[in-house]
Scaffold this motif. Structure first.
Motif, PDB file in Angstrom:
ATOM      1  N   ILE A 131     -12.861  27.213  -9.294  1.00  0.00           N
ATOM      2  CA  ILE A 131     -13.380  26.596 -10.632  1.00  0.00           C
ATOM      3  C   ILE A 131     -12.903  25.104 -10.735  1.00  0.00           C
ATOM      4  N   ILE A 132     -11.667  24.762 -10.084  1.00  0.00           N
ATOM      5  CA  ILE A 132     -11.268  23.285  -9.999  1.00  0.00           C
ATOM      6  C   ILE A 132     -12.375  22.655  -9.070  1.00  0.00           C
ATOM      7  N   GLY A 133     -12.526  23.177  -8.106  1.00  0.00           N
ATOM      8  CA  GLY A 133     -13.663  22.495  -7.064  1.00  0.00           C
ATOM      9  C   GLY A 133     -14.932  22.397  -7.750  1.00  0.00           C
ATOM     10  N   LEU A 134     -15.516  23.325  -8.404  1.00  0.00           N
ATOM     11  CA  LEU A 134     -16.522  23.151  -9.162  1.00  0.00           C
ATOM     12  C   LEU A 134     -16.700  22.079 -10.219  1.00  0.00           C
ATOM     13  N   ALA A 135     -15.595  21.837 -10.601  1.00  0.00           N
ATOM     14  CA  ALA A 135     -15.338  20.917 -11.887  1.00  0.00           C
ATOM     15  C   ALA A 135     -15.291  19.534 -11.340  1.00  0.00           C
ATOM     16  N   GLN A 136     -14.657  19.395 -10.054  1.00  0.00           N
ATOM     17  CA  GLN A 136     -14.581  18.121  -9.414  1.00  0.00           C
ATOM     18  C   GLN A 136     -16.107  17.869  -9.087  1.00  0.00           C
ATOM     19  N   LYS A 137     -17.031  18.749  -8.834  1.00  0.00           N
ATOM     20  CA  LYS A 137     -18.245  18.490  -8.454  1.00  0.00           C
ATOM     21  C   LYS A 137     -19.268  17.991  -9.481  1.00  0.00           C
ATOM     22  N   LEU A 138     -19.149  18.798 -10.676  1.00  0.00           N
ATOM     23  CA  LEU A 138     -20.184  18.910 -11.613  1.00  0.00           C
ATOM     24  C   LEU A 138     -19.703  18.098 -12.831  1.00  0.00           C
ATOM     25  N   LEU A 139     -18.424  18.000 -12.899  1.00  0.00           N
ATOM     26  CA  LEU A 139     -17.914  17.052 -14.043  1.00  0.00           C
ATOM     27  C   LEU A 139     -17.485  15.590 -13.838  1.00  0.00           C
ATOM     28  N   ILE A 140     -17.082  15.503 -12.390  1.00  0.00           N
ATOM     29  CA  ILE A 140     -17.038  13.911 -11.854  1.00  0.00           C
ATOM     30  C   ILE A 140     -17.954  13.424 -11.118  1.00  0.00           C
ATOM     31  N   ALA A 141     -18.132  14.185 -10.011  1.00  0.00           N
ATOM     32  CA  ALA A 141     -19.023  13.612  -8.964  1.00  0.00           C
ATOM     33  C   ALA A 141     -20.615  13.575  -9.143  1.00  0.00           C
ATOM     34  N   ASP A 142     -21.176  14.327  -9.942  1.00  0.00           N
ATOM     35  CA  ASP A 142     -22.514  14.324 -10.460  1.00  0.00           C
ATOM     36  C   ASP A 142     -22.885  13.208 -11.391  1.00  0.00           C
ATOM     37  N   PRO A 143     -21.880  13.175 -12.750  1.00  0.00           N
ATOM     38  CA  PRO A 143     -22.104  12.093 -13.618  1.00  0.00           C
ATOM     39  C   PRO A 143     -22.137  10.939 -13.105  1.00  0.00           C
ATOM     40  N   ILE A 144     -21.123  10.509 -12.189  1.00  0.00           N
ATOM     41  CA  ILE A 144     -20.999   9.102 -11.418  1.00  0.00           C
ATOM     42  C   ILE A 144     -22.116   8.911 -10.291  1.00  0.00           C
ATOM     43  N   ALA A 145     -22.875   9.563  -9.928  1.00  0.00           N
ATOM     44  CA  ALA A 145     -23.823   9.575  -8.916  1.00  0.00           C
ATOM     45  C   ALA A 145     -25.183   8.796  -9.151  1.00  0.00           C
ATOM     46  N   PRO A 146     -25.441   8.840 -10.666  1.00  0.00           N
ATOM     47  CA  PRO A 146     -26.773   8.035 -11.047  1.00  0.00           C
ATOM     48  C   PRO A 146     -26.229   6.378 -10.874  1.00  0.00           C
ATOM     49  N   LEU A 147     -25.060   6.037 -11.188  1.00  0.00           N
ATOM     50  CA  LEU A 147     -24.488   4.897 -11.065  1.00  0.00           C
ATOM     51  C   LEU A 147     -24.848   4.367  -9.682  1.00  0.00           C
ATOM     52  N   ALA A 148     -24.088   4.967  -8.781  1.00  0.00           N
ATOM     53  CA  ALA A 148     -24.065   4.744  -7.164  1.00  0.00           C
ATOM     54  C   ALA A 148     -25.438   4.486  -6.766  1.00  0.00           C
ATOM     55  N   ASP A 149     -26.230   5.414  -7.254  1.00  0.00           N
ATOM     56  CA  ASP A 149     -27.696   5.410  -6.739  1.00  0.00           C
ATOM     57  C   ASP A 149     -28.317   4.166  -7.446  1.00  0.00           C
TER      58      ASP A 149
END
Length: 456
Positions: A186-204
């Motif tokens: 669940i911690i890994g899932l949160a790293q992906k869904l709650l941090i990495a994915d919301p930041i991705a549009p800005l990098a893109d």
């Protein structure tokens, strides 16, 4: 199949766990887990299950052949088997790159998911058998499960056979271990869904749409990508480790707050540890490592990191990314490292973070033209600049607290107060439950994306 998809979370994983724990013996559970792993791998590309099965049989037979021979015959068996693995990798991953470089017609060969990872599993198994670290396993199901184990199959961590050899035959399970494994997942899932994915549009937005970005926009995009790739990849590795614990395996830790490093040498002791140690043990040391004159050590470092870059992707930007890190490692070995060790640690940290972030521009950009465009902006040659339309649209109010928070977590990990709070069972359970609820909401909205390392 994605760990963060409804199919995996609500169908595949519950059915897999139910079938696995219903198995009456380790042998039966191995067969169930192997079947589940092949279903997981073949969910989107069934044809490549045949490739996986073929490589498994080749490596199973090759290890037996290596183990039965001595001297030159043993070396020839290893060379042939390693050559078959590398040829498969070259055909599927590098044929187009080689053809394009030579000016030949580019073949259209789809890239099988995870081929870079499971090829390295196969090679390490063969090489360690050759080195007599262990005898070749005569149980084909165990060898197949080692290669195809679904938690680490697609994007690592890269697992040595010796690490899980005993657990292929004997495993212990308990409610406590399963609970701990699910918590890690669940911690890994949160790293992906709650941090990495919301930041991705800005990098893109910056990498894919910003034209001639200025200082602020270029660093904003590069910094966003640095955080995205860390939490995306570390999140996947954490999920894989958690699933491994549930099924009775101990998979290696892959990240140790790499952005806290004060040198590039230290960075590679903390980033993608299973890959860096693989290259160290199977390439750098056989080339001579740091034995002999300094120039040979420097050569070995450059060779290793050129191949490390090429392993990540079939493009010159990846090769140059590897060369970028190799050059910094050579400079640190040649004397820069001693200078950094005498300076205050924040100076070394700023140097390492800047070097790594500039390197991520090579890693993320589609071509060198885009790299130079972003580096020009990061150097301040266009002035501060403003946010262009795409970046402005991607920059949400969420980022105003998420980016600094993510940066602090990436550099420092959890604050001491939160680590102490984790010692309280009720508080720990409440935090994990909250993270799980937020992740499930994102999954239900369809707000998730493939892992970045699926492409490598």
């Amino acid at each position: 199949m994605l760990f963060a998809s409804p199919t995996f979370l609500f169908v595949f994983l519950p059915l897999c766990l139910a079938a696995y724990f219903a198995g009456p013996s380790v042998k039966a559970r191995n067969a169930i887990l192997l079947a589940a792993s092949l279903v997981f791998y073949g969910w989107g590309e069934p044809v490549y299950v045949l490739l996986m099965a073929g490589m498994t049989l080749v490596n199973y037979a090759a290890a037996l052949a290596i183990d039965a021979r001595d001297g030159a015959a043993r070396q020839r068996a290893l060379a042939l088997a390693a050559g078959i693995n590398l040829l498969a990798l070259a055909v599927f991953k590098y044929a187009g790159f080689i053809a394009l470089t030579l000016g030949l017609p580019v073949p259209r060969i789809p890239l099988p998911l995870g081929i870079s990872f499971f090829t390295f599993h196969c090679l390490s198994y063969l090489i360690d058998t050759y080195r007599r670290r262990f005898p070749a396993n005569r149980d084909v199901t165990q060898v197949a499960l080692y290669i195809a184990l679904f938690p680490q199959l697609i994007a690592g961590p890269i697992v040595r056979y010796k690490t899980i050899a005993k657990r292929l035959a004997v495993r212990r399970h308990s409610l406590g271990r399963a609970s701990a494994g699910m918590r890690i997942f669940i911690i890994g899932l949160a790293q992906k869904l709650l941090i990495a994915d919301p930041i991705a549009p800005l990098a893109d937005a910056v990498f894919d749409h910003a034209k001639a970005p200025g200082l602020i926009e270029a660093w904003l995009g590069a910094g966003a990508y640095a955080l995205q790739i860390y939490f995306d990849f570390a999140g996947y590795s954490t999920m894989a480790i958690g699933l491994g614990v549930i099924f009775g395996f101990t998979l290696p830790r892959n990240f140790r707050t790499p952005y806290a490093s004060a040198s590039i040498t230290e960075f590679w002791r903390r980033w993608h540890i299973s890959l860096s140690t693989w290259f160290r043990d199977y390439l750098y040391i056989p080339l001579g490592g740091n034995r002999g004159p300094a120039w040979k050590t420097w050569r070995n470092l450059i060779v290793v990191f050129l191949l490390c870059g090429l392993w990540h992707g079939a493009a010159w930007t990846f090769v140059l990314w590897g060369a970028w890190h190799g050059v910094f490692l050579v400079l640190e070995r040649a004397g820069l490292g001693r200078v950094l060790s005498r300076l205050p640690r924040p100076v070394g940290w700023a140097y390492a973070l800047a070097a790594v972030t500039l390197g991520w521009v090579l890693f993320r950009s589609p071509d060198m033209g885009r790299v130079l465009d972003l580096w020009t902006g990061m150097a301040g040659l266009r002035g501060l600049g403003g946010l262009q339309a795409a970046t402005h649209a991607a920059l949400q109010p969420l980022h105003l607290w998420l980016l600094p928070l993510a940066g602090a977590l990436a550099v420092f990990g959890l604050p001491g107060g939160l680590r102490r709070l984790r010692g309280l069972a009720w508080a720990d359970a409440a935090v994990i439950a909250l993270l799980l609820a937020l992740c499930l909401l994102k999954v239900a909205w369809g707000a998730y994306s493939p892992f970045l390392y699926f492409r490598f």
